[in-house]
Design an enzyme around this catalytic site. Structure first.
Site, mmCIF file in Angstrom:
data_model
loop_
_atom_site.group_PDB
_atom_site.id
_atom_site.type_symbol
_atom_site.label_atom_id
_atom_site.label_comp_id
_atom_site.label_asym_id
_atom_site.label_seq_id
_atom_site.Cartn_x
_atom_site.Cartn_y
_atom_site.Cartn_z
ATOM 1 N N HIS A 91 -2.486 6.950 -5.822
ATOM 2 C CA HIS A 91 -1.089 6.839 -6.289
ATOM 3 C C HIS A 91 -0.911 6.752 -7.811
ATOM 4 C CE1 HIS A 91 -2.303 2.659 -6.093
ATOM 5 N NE2 HIS A 91 -1.948 2.461 -4.843
ATOM 6 N N HIS B 34 7.745 -3.090 5.248
ATOM 7 C CA HIS B 34 8.090 -4.519 5.278
ATOM 8 C C HIS B 34 9.438 -4.608 5.976
ATOM 9 C CE1 HIS B 34 4.919 -5.528 2.399
ATOM 10 N NE2 HIS B 34 5.322 -4.506 1.677
ATOM 11 N N HIS C 239 -7.070 1.385 -6.090
ATOM 12 C CA HIS C 239 -5.728 1.047 -6.577
ATOM 13 C C HIS C 239 -5.938 0.500 -7.977
ATOM 14 C CE1 HIS C 239 -1.671 -1.122 -6.013
ATOM 15 N NE2 HIS C 239 -2.092 -1.436 -7.223
ATOM 16 N N ASN D 25 -6.139 -3.805 3.943
ATOM 17 C CA ASN D 25 -5.514 -5.094 3.618
ATOM 18 C C ASN D 25 -4.598 -5.577 4.735
ATOM 19 O OD1 ASN D 25 -3.935 -2.878 2.802
ATOM 20 N ND2 ASN D 25 -2.763 -4.093 1.349
ATOM 21 N N HIS E 73 -0.555 2.108 5.336
ATOM 22 C CA HIS E 73 -0.725 0.713 5.737
ATOM 23 C C HIS E 73 0.087 0.544 7.029
ATOM 24 C CE1 HIS E 73 -2.211 -0.454 1.659
ATOM 25 N NE2 HIS E 73 -1.445 0.564 1.293
ATOM 26 N N PHE E 74 -0.579 0.523 8.168
ATOM 27 C CA PHE E 74 0.124 0.426 9.453
ATOM 28 C C PHE E 74 0.202 -1.017 9.963
ATOM 29 C CE2 PHE E 74 -0.316 5.123 11.014
ATOM 30 C CZ PHE E 74 0.599 5.511 10.055
ATOM 31 N N ARG E 75 -0.343 -1.979 9.178
ATOM 32 C CA ARG E 75 -0.063 -3.419 9.333
ATOM 33 C C ARG E 75 -0.710 -4.085 10.548
ATOM 34 N NH1 ARG E 75 0.980 -3.735 4.208
ATOM 35 N NH2 ARG E 75 3.101 -3.276 3.550
ATOM 36 N N ASP F 284 1.287 6.378 0.906
ATOM 37 C CA ASP F 284 1.141 4.933 0.727
ATOM 38 C C ASP F 284 2.174 4.205 1.595
ATOM 39 O OD1 ASP F 284 0.135 2.524 -0.155
ATOM 40 O OD2 ASP F 284 1.151 2.559 -2.094
#
Length: 448
Positions: free
Chosen positions: A239, A317, A181, A97, A65-67, A313
């Protein structure tokens, strides 16, 4: 450091279950020759002496997740892909996401456009499935994205697919690999409410694996597998975090023939519920890190072939966000820079061989996602290669963390091994803690 040719000399080459000493000649983007000894007379060749070091294929991380877009205060494609390169990960598959979510072809192509301009590593993206975008899923070319991602338990980004009719339609309708997931939402909500009634928002984080429990994981994973068997869908379960789930998977046939596969992440192999008291919300992930016994069973399934892939994964944050009380602290943590060093540490501890590490982090993701000409050290393949020094200790601290969020669950950990060189598509992009700022990353392509 873009030279016409690169000659890597005297490397201990780890590939396809064997380790052998030899040389590798890179010409342009590709591996030109692999031999016991190669000599090149031209002065236009960069010679890299790999004496005593180990040469691995670049790792392929099938879940990050590189945002970007929308959450770039946590990380972005530029910062996190750079950290990946420093950690020996040369290709990544990023999750949908973000904000906006990657649930239309237009938003998918916008991500590819960002990566083409800013990524330091090879890239592809998952397309997100929701309760109401089946038409868009059906329009998607199977080579356009790495696969389809479904959240069967809510996580960061609120992309929960909880309409069972829609879920079955998606499983029946797409030829794409479906990654899931798996956590049962009703179970989690019930457990969370019980703990809120006792503790309010400030639930001790040690209860995270009780709230997001073994039962929640197993219920969801077993249902997804049942649905895949019923519909013939190609399913990859992300995961795994419980020993119980490992018994849902098989090692009876080769990976290429499997229709149902699984992955384990670094944190579920490294940490256990005993670490919550010290690490707190900084090891709060979904699914939760569970018991030592769960970790032991995950290791067993990884080594015997029931688990096919090791991933990260990676989900950064900010430090401030993670410091919040339990119900407000988001789940996830940054891992791409430290995943391979962590697995090499496990090699030093006798838990896993170098050959098996390469199989699970390099070969198998390439096979599973049918990625073209990557994941192996072979003539004609892209020269995505990583040199590691197994006896060059370093300690993770704020000064050497490359993530935009500037923290790591491994802070204070000393790793015996370090990545010294990373080659991407035939270009030396990282050497001895320094980046050679040359654009070499490419969009992943697939043999489908």
């Amino acid at each position: 450091m873009k030279s016409k040719s690169i000659l890597i000399k005297n490397a201990n080459i780890v590939n396809e279950g064997v380790i052998f000493n030899g040389d590798i000649l890179i010409e342009g983007e590709y591996i030109k020759e692999i031999n016991k000894s190669i000599s090149v007379k031209s002065s236009d060749v960069l010679v890299v002496d790999a004496e005593g070091k180990y040469l691995l294929p670049g790792a392929i991380d099938d879940q990050v997740h590189f945002r970007e877009p929308g959450l770039t205060h946590k990380g972005n494609i530029e910062t996190e892909s750079k950290a990946a390169i420093a950690g020996g990960i040369t290709s990544f598959i990023e999750m949908p996401n973000t904000n906006p979510q990657t649930t239309t072809i237009e938003k998918l192509e916008e991500k590819f456009d960002i990566a083409s301009r800013t990524s330091s590593a090879n890239y592809s993206f998952m397309f997100g499935g929701t309760n109401d975008n089946l038409d868009e899923i059906l329009k998607l070319d199977i080579n356009q994205a790495a696969g389809l991602k479904l959240f069967l338990g809510s996580s960061t980004g609120n992309m929960l697919v909880d309409d069972l009719d829609v879920l079955e339609k998606i499983f029946k309708s797409t030829k794409m690999l479906i990654s899931v997931h798996c956590e049962d939402e009703a179970t989690i909500k019930k457990n969370l409410q019980e703990h809120i009634e006792t503790y309010g928002d400030d639930i001790p984080v040690k209860y995270h694996p009780i709230i997001r429990s073994e039962e929640a994981c197993y219920l969801s994973s077993s249902r997804a597998i049942e649905l895949a068997k019923k519909t013939g869908a190609r399913l990859h379960v992300f995961h795994l975090s419980t020993g119980k789930e490992t018994h849902l998977f098989s090692n009876k046939i080769p990976l290429k023939e499997k229709r149902i596969t699984s992955e384990v992440c670094i944190h579920h192999l490294w940490f256990s519920d005993e670490d919550y008291d010290k690490k707190g919300t900084f090891i709060k992930w979904n699914p939760a890190v569970k018991t030592k016994e769960d970790s032991a069973q995950l290791w067993e399934a990884l080594l015997d072939g029931r688990i096919d892939v090791i991933a990260t994964d990676h989900a950064p944050h900010t430090f401030e966000e993670k410091k919040n009380a339990y119900t407000k602290a988001p789940s996830g943590g940054p891992l791409v820079q430290h995943a391979l060093p962590a697995m090499l540490e496990m090699y030093h501890k006798g838990k896993i061989s170098l050959e098996k590490t390469v199989e699970k982090m390099c070969h198998n993701p390439a096979i599973l996602f049918q990625i073209a000409r990557r994941g192996f050290i072979k003539v004609g393949y892209f020269a995505d290669l990583v040199l590691v020094d197994l006896n060059n200790p370093w300690t993770v601290n704020k000064d050497n963390i490359l993530y935009k969020c500037k923290w790591s669950p491994f802070e204070g950990t000393t790793f015996k091994s370090r990545v010294t060189h990373t080659f991407l598509n035939g270009t030396l992009v990282y050497e001895n803690s320094k980046f050679n700022n040359v654009k070499a990353a490419k969009r992943l392509t697939f043999n489908r």
